[in-house]
Each structure stands twice: as structure tokens, then as C-alpha cells.
Motif scaffolding. Structure first.
Motif, PDB file in Angstrom:
ATOM      1  N   VAL A 148       2.885   5.851  -2.931  1.00  0.00           N
ATOM      2  CA  VAL A 148       4.195   6.843  -3.242  1.00  0.00           C
ATOM      3  C   VAL A 148       4.084   6.850  -4.976  1.00  0.00           C
ATOM      4  O   VAL A 148       4.250   8.062  -5.508  1.00  0.00           O
ATOM      5  CB  VAL A 148       5.461   6.160  -2.655  1.00  0.00           C
ATOM      6  CG1 VAL A 148       6.613   6.953  -3.515  1.00  0.00           C
ATOM      7  CG2 VAL A 148       5.532   6.115  -1.407  1.00  0.00           C
ATOM      8  N   LYS A 149       3.754   5.824  -5.476  1.00  0.00           N
ATOM      9  CA  LYS A 149       3.733   5.802  -6.913  1.00  0.00           C
ATOM     10  C   LYS A 149       2.607   6.713  -7.558  1.00  0.00           C
ATOM     11  O   LYS A 149       2.772   7.531  -8.342  1.00  0.00           O
ATOM     12  CB  LYS A 149       3.258   4.348  -7.416  1.00  0.00           C
ATOM     13  CG  LYS A 149       3.470   4.408  -9.126  1.00  0.00           C
ATOM     14  CD  LYS A 149       2.942   3.028  -9.383  1.00  0.00           C
ATOM     15  CE  LYS A 149       3.011   2.726 -11.115  1.00  0.00           C
ATOM     16  NZ  LYS A 149       3.047   1.501 -11.241  1.00  0.00           N
ATOM     17  N   ALA A 150       1.517   6.871  -6.796  1.00  0.00           N
ATOM     18  CA  ALA A 150       0.206   7.500  -7.082  1.00  0.00           C
ATOM     19  C   ALA A 150       0.537   9.157  -6.855  1.00  0.00           C
ATOM     20  O   ALA A 150       0.084   9.946  -7.465  1.00  0.00           O
ATOM     21  CB  ALA A 150      -0.883   7.302  -6.292  1.00  0.00           C
ATOM     22  N   VAL A 151       1.157   9.538  -5.547  1.00  0.00           N
ATOM     23  CA  VAL A 151       1.400  10.909  -5.441  1.00  0.00           C
ATOM     24  C   VAL A 151       2.559  11.390  -5.055  1.00  0.00           C
ATOM     25  O   VAL A 151       2.801  12.528  -4.872  1.00  0.00           O
ATOM     26  CB  VAL A 151       0.462  11.159  -4.017  1.00  0.00           C
ATOM     27  CG1 VAL A 151      -1.082  10.761  -4.375  1.00  0.00           C
ATOM     28  CG2 VAL A 151       1.003  10.237  -2.857  1.00  0.00           C
ATOM     29  N   GLY A 152       3.622  10.652  -5.057  1.00  0.00           N
ATOM     30  CA  GLY A 152       4.919  11.023  -4.874  1.00  0.00           C
ATOM     31  C   GLY A 152       5.520  10.844  -3.536  1.00  0.00           C
ATOM     32  O   GLY A 152       4.898   9.979  -2.666  1.00  0.00           O
ATOM     33  N   GLN A 205       0.932  -1.141   0.077  1.00  0.00           N
ATOM     34  CA  GLN A 205       0.072   0.111  -0.090  1.00  0.00           C
ATOM     35  C   GLN A 205       0.951   1.243   0.171  1.00  0.00           C
ATOM     36  O   GLN A 205       0.528   1.973  -0.779  1.00  0.00           O
ATOM     37  CB  GLN A 205      -0.906   0.201   1.165  1.00  0.00           C
ATOM     38  CG  GLN A 205      -1.967  -1.152   1.174  1.00  0.00           C
ATOM     39  CD  GLN A 205      -2.813  -1.121   2.354  1.00  0.00           C
ATOM     40  OE1 GLN A 205      -2.281  -1.075   3.609  1.00  0.00           O
ATOM     41  NE2 GLN A 205      -4.178  -1.157   2.309  1.00  0.00           N
ATOM     42  N   LEU A 206       1.951   1.221   0.735  1.00  0.00           N
ATOM     43  CA  LEU A 206       2.802   2.390   0.702  1.00  0.00           C
ATOM     44  C   LEU A 206       3.419   2.584  -0.616  1.00  0.00           C
ATOM     45  O   LEU A 206       3.483   3.597  -1.125  1.00  0.00           O
ATOM     46  CB  LEU A 206       3.885   2.149   1.667  1.00  0.00           C
ATOM     47  CG  LEU A 206       5.097   3.248   1.656  1.00  0.00           C
ATOM     48  CD1 LEU A 206       4.449   4.379   2.404  1.00  0.00           C
ATOM     49  CD2 LEU A 206       6.259   2.656   2.778  1.00  0.00           C
ATOM     50  N   ARG A 207       4.053   1.564  -1.309  1.00  0.00           N
ATOM     51  CA  ARG A 207       4.571   1.652  -2.706  1.00  0.00           C
ATOM     52  C   ARG A 207       3.393   2.342  -3.673  1.00  0.00           C
ATOM     53  O   ARG A 207       3.801   3.214  -4.390  1.00  0.00           O
ATOM     54  CB  ARG A 207       5.043   0.146  -3.016  1.00  0.00           C
ATOM     55  CG  ARG A 207       6.163  -0.133  -2.557  1.00  0.00           C
ATOM     56  CD  ARG A 207       6.872  -1.357  -2.910  1.00  0.00           C
ATOM     57  NE  ARG A 207       8.151  -1.870  -2.597  1.00  0.00           N
ATOM     58  CZ  ARG A 207       8.001  -2.566  -1.232  1.00  0.00           C
ATOM     59  NH1 ARG A 207       6.881  -3.181  -0.761  1.00  0.00           N
ATOM     60  NH2 ARG A 207       9.046  -2.783  -0.683  1.00  0.00           N
ATOM     61  N   GLU A 208       2.164   1.501  -3.498  1.00  0.00           N
ATOM     62  CA  GLU A 208       1.100   2.239  -4.357  1.00  0.00           C
ATOM     63  C   GLU A 208       1.046   3.812  -4.233  1.00  0.00           C
ATOM     64  O   GLU A 208       0.516   4.632  -4.983  1.00  0.00           O
ATOM     65  CB  GLU A 208      -0.056   1.529  -4.228  1.00  0.00           C
ATOM     66  CG  GLU A 208      -1.203   1.797  -4.873  1.00  0.00           C
ATOM     67  CD  GLU A 208      -2.510   1.180  -4.325  1.00  0.00           C
ATOM     68  OE1 GLU A 208      -3.574   2.044  -4.355  1.00  0.00           O
ATOM     69  OE2 GLU A 208      -2.495   0.351  -4.075  1.00  0.00           O
TER      70      GLU A 208
END
Length: 58
Positions: A41-45, A36-39
Motif C-alpha cells: 500500500v505504501k508503494a502503490v497506494g 507485506q500488505l502495508r509495504e
């Protein structure tokens, strides 16, 4: 989070996915899974504030 101890203030504001311990610590702090963290960061930086907001909306 940077390994540079002179930049600790910046560490609390930016999320780095480069080190396993950082992913673990941020996941624990934010109450999410590493995936969820990786998702997020990918979505919002890598801004911790932006990731918190993103995770809060899910």
C-alpha cells in the motif's frame, strides 16, 4: 474497507490500513503478511488491483 454499508462496492476496490480486522482480512485475501500488505500500500497506494499487481511481481 469502509464501515459505511452503503459503500460496499468501494470496499472491494480500496484497502484501508486503519482497522486491524481490515488488515487481517485483506492479508488473508491477498495471501500475504500484514507487513507485506502495508509495504504494498505504501508503494502503490490503496487500490486493491494495484496492490494485487505489486504483490504478484514480488
Amino acid at each position: 474497507m469502509s464501515d459505511n454499508t452503503s459503500k460496499t462496492g468501494l470496499d472491494r476496490k480500496l484497502i484501508s490500513l486503519e482497522e486491524d480486522y481490515e488488515v487481517r482480512d485483506w492479508s488473508k485475501s491477498l495471501g500475504c503478511t500484514p507487513d507485506q500488505l502495508r509495504e504494498a500500500v505504501k508503494a502503490v497506494g490503496n487500490s486493491a488491483d494495484a496492490v494485487r499487481e505489486y504483490l504478484g511481481k514480488k
